[in-house]
Scaffold this active site. Structure first.
Site, PDB file in Angstrom:
ATOM      1  N   THR A 188      11.434  70.791 -13.239  1.00  0.00           N
ATOM      2  CA  THR A 188      11.867  71.471 -12.012  1.00  0.00           C
ATOM      3  C   THR A 188      13.365  71.771 -12.050  1.00  0.00           C
ATOM      4  O   THR A 188      13.797  72.797 -11.534  1.00  0.00           O
ATOM      5  CB  THR A 188      11.499  70.668 -10.742  1.00  0.00           C
ATOM      6  OG1 THR A 188      11.894  69.315 -10.914  1.00  0.00           O
ATOM      7  CG2 THR A 188      10.017  70.720 -10.469  1.00  0.00           C
ATOM      8  N   SER A 225       2.663  63.057 -11.132  1.00  0.00           N
ATOM      9  CA  SER A 225       2.117  62.304  -9.995  1.00  0.00           C
ATOM     10  C   SER A 225       0.898  61.492 -10.427  1.00  0.00           C
ATOM     11  O   SER A 225       0.352  60.724  -9.653  1.00  0.00           O
ATOM     12  CB  SER A 225       1.766  63.269  -8.871  1.00  0.00           C
ATOM     13  OG  SER A 225       1.071  64.374  -9.395  1.00  0.00           O
ATOM     14  N   HIS A 273      -2.479  70.515 -21.628  1.00  0.00           N
ATOM     15  CA  HIS A 273      -2.891  71.682 -20.843  1.00  0.00           C
ATOM     16  C   HIS A 273      -2.471  72.998 -21.499  1.00  0.00           C
ATOM     17  O   HIS A 273      -2.449  74.040 -20.846  1.00  0.00           O
ATOM     18  CB  HIS A 273      -2.330  71.579 -19.414  1.00  0.00           C
ATOM     19  CG  HIS A 273      -2.859  70.380 -18.655  1.00  0.00           C
ATOM     20  ND1 HIS A 273      -2.199  69.803 -17.604  1.00  0.00           N
ATOM     21  CD2 HIS A 273      -3.988  69.642 -18.826  1.00  0.00           C
ATOM     22  CE1 HIS A 273      -2.897  68.760 -17.156  1.00  0.00           C
ATOM     23  NE2 HIS A 273      -3.980  68.640 -17.886  1.00  0.00           N
ATOM     24  N   ASP A 281       5.294  74.772 -20.612  1.00  0.00           N
ATOM     25  CA  ASP A 281       6.497  75.614 -20.618  1.00  0.00           C
ATOM     26  C   ASP A 281       7.251  75.658 -21.944  1.00  0.00           C
ATOM     27  O   ASP A 281       8.273  76.332 -22.050  1.00  0.00           O
ATOM     28  CB  ASP A 281       7.445  75.183 -19.496  1.00  0.00           C
ATOM     29  CG  ASP A 281       7.789  73.687 -19.556  1.00  0.00           C
ATOM     30  OD1 ASP A 281       7.801  73.102 -20.673  1.00  0.00           O
ATOM     31  OD2 ASP A 281       8.051  73.099 -18.483  1.00  0.00           O
ATOM     32  N   PHE A 311       3.598  73.965  -9.792  1.00  0.00           N
ATOM     33  CA  PHE A 311       2.559  74.805  -9.180  1.00  0.00           C
ATOM     34  C   PHE A 311       1.694  74.033  -8.188  1.00  0.00           C
ATOM     35  O   PHE A 311       1.151  74.588  -7.263  1.00  0.00           O
ATOM     36  CB  PHE A 311       1.650  75.414 -10.259  1.00  0.00           C
ATOM     37  CG  PHE A 311       2.393  76.241 -11.252  1.00  0.00           C
ATOM     38  CD1 PHE A 311       3.278  77.213 -10.826  1.00  0.00           C
ATOM     39  CD2 PHE A 311       2.214  76.054 -12.614  1.00  0.00           C
ATOM     40  CE1 PHE A 311       3.975  77.998 -11.735  1.00  0.00           C
ATOM     41  CE2 PHE A 311       2.905  76.827 -13.528  1.00  0.00           C
ATOM     42  CZ  PHE A 311       3.788  77.797 -13.095  1.00  0.00           C
ATOM     43  N   ASP A 368      15.646  61.009  -9.162  1.00  0.00           N
ATOM     44  CA  ASP A 368      15.689  62.289  -9.855  1.00  0.00           C
ATOM     45  C   ASP A 368      15.622  62.067 -11.377  1.00  0.00           C
ATOM     46  O   ASP A 368      16.308  61.186 -11.916  1.00  0.00           O
ATOM     47  CB  ASP A 368      17.001  62.996  -9.474  1.00  0.00           C
ATOM     48  CG  ASP A 368      17.143  64.317 -10.178  1.00  0.00           C
ATOM     49  OD1 ASP A 368      16.508  65.282  -9.728  1.00  0.00           O
ATOM     50  OD2 ASP A 368      17.872  64.378 -11.199  1.00  0.00           O
TER      51      ASP A 368
END
Ligand SMILES: [Zn+2]
Length: 253
Positions: free
Chosen positions: A33, A201, A126, A109, A40, A242
């Site tokens: 991020t 998560s 993924h 990414d 998403f 963070d």
């Protein structure tokens, strides 16, 4: 246990890293991020506004394929501009130091490769959105080629070898998990002494099973995520801060 503050979390993580010889990082959207790649799945994220197109719909419908590619082209400026963040760079430092044999990621990414990991040492559960593949024969295609053909033909191109549809090299909803990657991730989780789950998560299965698997095989488990996860209570260390700030001190080590 949950680190009381960022500094004590960083110190405890440093001790665990120093006393480990095989470290396996597992990364999710949270590490990217700060690189400008949105999560998403997050509330208000792309997938809560645009229903993801399931694999069977992509295969069955030309309209779905056109829509899927239009959405991907709309994201290209974001993906093309993204550079590895502090988290990526810290993990690449540990990789160069010989402590990290390979990394497991849910991200699509390509930022771990961009930070210095050899492509063969990034286990992408993924897939990868920075190139495309034919869903029939597996032939790889550049996005630039797909974009050109889409513009010329007014729609999603098919494979020049076998005429099957071409899709980003990602795993869509309803598509089988990649067997080889799952096997390699299992092997890594079972044979490390420190497993670090970062920015995930831990709700998307079967990927979310790896931290627990590593813990059950005797590894120490660290979870770094801004929000609590379901697996915090089995972790040896939980850092709810963070990711860039937590891993920043490990860049260049
Ligand atoms: Zn093909």
């Amino acid at each position: 246990m949950i680190a009381s503050d960022l500094q004590s979390g960083v110190e405890q993580l440093g001790d665990l890293i120093a006393s480990s010889s095989i470290i396996v990082p597992f990364t999710g959207a949270g590490i990217s991020t700060e690189c400008g790649i949105p999560d998403f799945r997050s509330p208000g994220g792309l997938w809560t506004r645009n229903r993801p197109i399931p694999f069977d719909e992509f295969v069955a419908s030309r309209d779905a394929r056109d829509e899927s590619w239009r959405r991907r082209f709309a994201m290209e400026a974001t993906f093309a501009a993204a550079k590895p963040g502090r988290g990526h760079r810290a993990l690449a430092s540990l990789y160069r130091a010989g402590k990290v044999p390979a990394i497991i990621t849910q991200n699509i990414d390509n930022l771990h490769q961009a930070s210095g990991f050899a492509a063969d040492h990034v286990i992408e559960l993924h897939g990868n959105t920075t190139y495309a593949r034919c869903i029939g024969c597996g032939q790889a295609y550049d996005l630039a080629w797909v974009t050109k053909r889409f513009e010329a033909d007014g729609g999603a191109p098919d494979c020049t070898e076998c005429d099957e549809p071409i899709k980003t090299a990602t795993i869509s909803f309803g598509q089988a998990m990649p067997e080889q990657e799952m096997a390699r991730a299992t092997e890594l989780a079972q044979h490390c002494d420190l497993f670090i789950a970062i920015g995930s998560s831990l709700v998307v299965w079967p990927a979310a099973g790896f931290p627990m698997m590593a813990r059950n095989c005797g590894a120490k488990l660290v979870i770094i995520n801004r929000e609590p996860t379901d697996q915090d209570d089995i972790a040896d260390l939980v850092i709810r801060h963070d990711i860039g700030e937590t891993l920043g001190p490990f860049v260049g080590n």
